[in-house]
Design a protein around this motif. Structure first.
Motif, mmCIF file in Angstrom:
data_model
loop_
_atom_site.group_PDB
_atom_site.id
_atom_site.type_symbol
_atom_site.label_atom_id
_atom_site.label_comp_id
_atom_site.label_asym_id
_atom_site.label_seq_id
_atom_site.Cartn_x
_atom_site.Cartn_y
_atom_site.Cartn_z
ATOM 1 N N TRP A 148 0.836 -1.208 -0.070
ATOM 2 C CA TRP A 148 0.099 -0.244 -0.102
ATOM 3 C C TRP A 148 0.747 1.268 0.043
ATOM 4 N N GLY A 149 0.247 2.391 -0.407
ATOM 5 C CA GLY A 149 0.919 3.499 -0.497
ATOM 6 C C GLY A 149 -0.053 4.607 -0.809
ATOM 7 N N THR A 150 0.329 5.775 -1.089
ATOM 8 C CA THR A 150 -0.462 7.307 -1.216
ATOM 9 C C THR A 150 0.236 7.691 -2.457
ATOM 10 N N ALA A 151 -0.916 8.824 -2.812
ATOM 11 C CA ALA A 151 -0.556 9.411 -3.958
ATOM 12 C C ALA A 151 -0.094 10.953 -3.358
ATOM 13 N N GLY A 152 1.334 10.772 -3.146
ATOM 14 C CA GLY A 152 1.950 11.858 -2.470
ATOM 15 C C GLY A 152 1.917 11.814 -0.752
ATOM 16 N N THR A 153 1.760 12.814 -0.219
ATOM 17 C CA THR A 153 1.990 12.864 1.181
ATOM 18 C C THR A 153 0.419 12.256 1.892
ATOM 19 N N MET A 154 0.630 11.940 3.103
ATOM 20 C CA MET A 154 -0.716 11.599 3.894
ATOM 21 C C MET A 154 -0.660 12.023 5.252
ATOM 22 N N PRO A 155 -1.395 13.164 5.496
ATOM 23 C CA PRO A 155 -1.428 14.041 6.568
ATOM 24 C C PRO A 155 -2.052 13.223 7.746
ATOM 25 N N LEU A 156 -1.219 13.274 8.959
ATOM 26 C CA LEU A 156 -1.857 12.347 9.975
ATOM 27 C C LEU A 156 -3.264 12.865 10.427
ATOM 28 N N ASP A 157 -4.261 11.644 10.310
ATOM 29 C CA ASP A 157 -5.435 11.936 10.782
ATOM 30 C C ASP A 157 -5.743 11.708 12.244
ATOM 31 N N LEU A 158 -5.840 12.740 13.199
ATOM 32 C CA LEU A 158 -6.057 12.120 14.715
ATOM 33 C C LEU A 158 -7.296 11.863 14.996
ATOM 34 N N THR A 159 -8.385 12.221 14.010
ATOM 35 C CA THR A 159 -9.802 11.447 14.314
ATOM 36 C C THR A 159 -9.878 9.806 13.763
ATOM 37 N N ALA A 160 -9.005 9.373 12.925
ATOM 38 C CA ALA A 160 -8.917 8.205 12.489
ATOM 39 C C ALA A 160 -8.910 6.968 13.371
ATOM 40 N N GLU A 161 -9.640 5.788 13.089
ATOM 41 C CA GLU A 161 -9.197 4.650 13.948
ATOM 42 C C GLU A 161 -8.105 4.006 13.785
ATOM 43 N N THR A 162 -7.657 3.028 14.715
ATOM 44 C CA THR A 162 -6.395 2.362 14.323
ATOM 45 C C THR A 162 -6.928 1.052 13.403
ATOM 46 N N ILE A 163 -6.066 0.605 12.693
ATOM 47 C CA ILE A 163 -6.271 -0.551 11.809
ATOM 48 C C ILE A 163 -5.480 -1.528 11.570
ATOM 49 N N PRO A 164 -5.667 -2.866 11.789
ATOM 50 C CA PRO A 164 -4.626 -3.981 11.763
ATOM 51 C C PRO A 164 -3.628 -4.052 10.522
ATOM 52 N N GLY A 165 -2.367 -4.318 10.592
ATOM 53 C CA GLY A 165 -1.483 -4.670 9.777
ATOM 54 C C GLY A 165 -1.341 -5.863 9.075
ATOM 55 N N PHE A 166 -2.173 -7.075 9.369
ATOM 56 C CA PHE A 166 -2.296 -8.397 9.100
ATOM 57 C C PHE A 166 -3.628 -8.843 9.187
ATOM 58 N N TYR A 167 -3.972 -9.779 8.147
ATOM 59 C CA TYR A 167 -5.292 -10.442 8.049
ATOM 60 C C TYR A 167 -5.172 -11.935 8.007
ATOM 61 N N GLU A 168 -6.110 -12.717 8.476
ATOM 62 C CA GLU A 168 -5.956 -13.933 8.401
ATOM 63 C C GLU A 168 -7.550 -14.516 8.185
ATOM 64 N N CYS A 169 -7.662 -15.183 6.820
ATOM 65 C CA CYS A 169 -8.969 -15.728 6.446
ATOM 66 C C CYS A 169 -8.913 -16.641 5.273
ATOM 67 N N THR A 170 -9.945 -17.348 5.306
ATOM 68 C CA THR A 170 -9.557 -18.449 3.845
ATOM 69 C C THR A 170 -10.239 -17.640 2.542
ATOM 70 N N ALA A 171 -9.766 -18.126 1.521
ATOM 71 C CA ALA A 171 -10.261 -17.704 0.262
ATOM 72 C C ALA A 171 -11.807 -18.202 0.188
ATOM 73 N N PRO A 172 -12.886 -17.595 -0.568
ATOM 74 C CA PRO A 172 -14.072 -18.134 -0.521
ATOM 75 C C PRO A 172 -14.457 -19.226 -1.357
ATOM 76 N N ARG A 173 -15.116 -20.236 -0.810
ATOM 77 C CA ARG A 173 -15.352 -21.351 -1.405
ATOM 78 C C ARG A 173 -16.034 -21.469 -2.511
ATOM 79 N N ASP A 174 -17.368 -20.712 -2.387
ATOM 80 C CA ASP A 174 -18.349 -20.638 -3.698
ATOM 81 C C ASP A 174 -17.938 -19.314 -4.524
ATOM 82 N N ARG A 175 -16.827 -19.679 -5.224
ATOM 83 C CA ARG A 175 -16.602 -18.472 -6.167
ATOM 84 C C ARG A 175 -16.839 -18.730 -7.589
ATOM 85 N N VAL A 176 -16.967 -17.365 -8.122
ATOM 86 C CA VAL A 176 -17.134 -17.436 -9.505
ATOM 87 C C VAL A 176 -16.028 -17.191 -10.474
#
Ligand SMILES: C[S@@+](CC[C@H](N)C(=O)[O-])C[C@H]1O[C@@H](n2cnc3c(N)ncnc32)[C@H](O)[C@@H]1O
Length: 262
Positions: A148-176
Motif C-alpha cells: 500500500w501507498g499514497t498519491a503523495g503525502t498522507m497527513p496524520l488524521d488524529l480522528t481516524a481509527e487504528t487499523i490492523p496490519g495483518f489479516y487471516e482468513c480463507t479464500a471464498p469457497r463458492d467463487r465465480v
C-alpha cells in the motif's frame, strides 16, 4: 468502447484498464487485485492457463473460466504494471490511498512498479490463508500481500481509527472467479478509506472490491476486460446495491476480530 454500466454509486466499464484510466479523475482510493503473471519459475510456467497455475488439480474451481493478462514475462509485467499504476495515480486525487494485491514471487516487482508509477510506498499487509496446502519439507506459501501507498503525502488524521496490519482468513469457497478475494477482507481493507469515498479497481474480476465498497457505504469505479467476468461483476454489484449498505464503521471494527470464511 461501450458506455459504462451505472448501478447506484457504481460505474462499471467492460474495457481495457489502460483505455479507461486516462478518462478518470479525482477518485479517493485504489484497491486492486491485478493479474500477477506468476505461478512458476520459468516463462513456460507463466503462460499456462490460470486454472492450471492457480487452482489445485482436485478442486471444483478448475471449471471456472480462465482470465486475461496473466501470462507476461517479467520485463513485460513490470513495464505494463508501471504504465497502469501511473495511470491509476493520475485518476486519483492527491493523498489517495492505493492498495495492490500480489504474491510472494511478484512482491519485489510489485513494490517496484507501484513506485515507478509514482505512488509513495508505505507498507505491506500480509493476508494469511490458514487452509493453504502444506508442503513437505518446505515453508507453506500461505500468504498473499497487499502493498500500500499514497498519491503523495498522507497527513496524520488524529480522528481516524487504528487499523490492523495483518489479516487471516480463507479464500471464498463458492467463487465465480479463480482468484476471487474474500469479501470480509476487502471490507476490512476499505477501513483506510473514509465512508462516502469513491474506490477504484481497474481489474475488478467478479467485482468483489465493488461489492465491499457498496456494502460499507462507499462508491465504486470498476474496470474488467473479460465480458464473462464483467457480467458476473455487474450481477454481484447489482445485488449489493439492492441490499444497500450493510456495515458501518462500528460493524467493521467488530468484523476485524472474526474474519470468517464465506
Ligand atoms: C486477479 S483477477 C481479479 C479478481 C477479483 N479480485 C475478484 O475478487 O473477482 C484480475 C482481473 O483483471 C482482468 N484483466 C486483465 N487484464 C486487464 C486489462 N488490461 N484491463 C482490465 N481488466 C483486465 C482479468 O480478466 C481478471 O478478471
Amino acid at each position: 468502447m461501450s458506455a459504462p454500466v451505472v448501478i447506484g454509486p457504481a460505474t462499471l466499464y467492460n474495457a481495457d484498464a489502460l483505455a479507461v484510466l486516462p478518462q478518470l479523475a479525482g477518485l479517493d482510493a485504489l484497491l486492486t487485485d491485478p493479474p500477477y503473471s506468476s505461478g512458476g519459475q520459468f516463462r513456460s510456467d507463466r503462460v499456462l492457463d490460470t486454472r492450471k497455475k492457480y487452482v489445485q488439480s482436485d478442486s471444483s474451481s478448475q471449471q471456472l473460466p480462465d482470465f486475461s493478462g496473466d501470462n507476461r514475462d517479467q520485463r513485460a509485467f513490470v513495464y505494463w504494471a508501471s504504465l497502469w499504476s501511473a495511470a491509476a495515480l493520475r485518476a486519483c486525487r492527491p493523498g489517495a490511498v492505493g492498495m495492490f494485491f500480489t504474491d510472494w514471487r511478484q512482491l519485489p516487482a510489485s513494490t517496484d512498479y507501484m513506485q515507478s508509477g509514482g505512488w509513495v510506498w508505505r507498507g505491506i499487509v500480509p493476508w494469511c490463508k490458514p487452509d493453504a496446502r502444506p508442503q513437505l519439507g518446505r515453508f507453506t506459501a500461505q500468504c498473499e500481500y497487499v502493498i500500500w501507498g499514497t498519491a503523495g503525502t498522507m497527513p496524520l488524521d488524529l480522528t481516524a481509527e487504528t487499523i490492523p496490519g495483518f489479516y487471516e482468513c480463507t479464500a471464498p469457497r463458492d467463487r465465480v472467479h479463480i482468484t476471487q478475494k474474500p469479501l470480509a477482507l476487502m471490507r476490512e481493507l476499505l477501513r483506510v478509506v473514509r465512508p462516502g469515498s469513491i474506490v477504484l479497481d481497474p481489474f475488478m474480476g467478479s467485482g468483489t472490491t465493488g461489492v465491499a465498497a457498496l456494502q460499507t457505504g462507499r462508491g465504486f469505479v470498476g474496470i474488467e476486460l473479460d465480458p464473462a467476468h464483467f457480467d458476473n461483476a455487474c450481477e454481484r454489484i447489482n445485488e449489493a446495491h439492492r441490499q444497500g449498505a450493510l456495515f458501518d464503521h462500528a460493524d467493521t471494527a467488530q468484523e476485524q476480530a472474526r474474519l470468517s470464511p464465506e
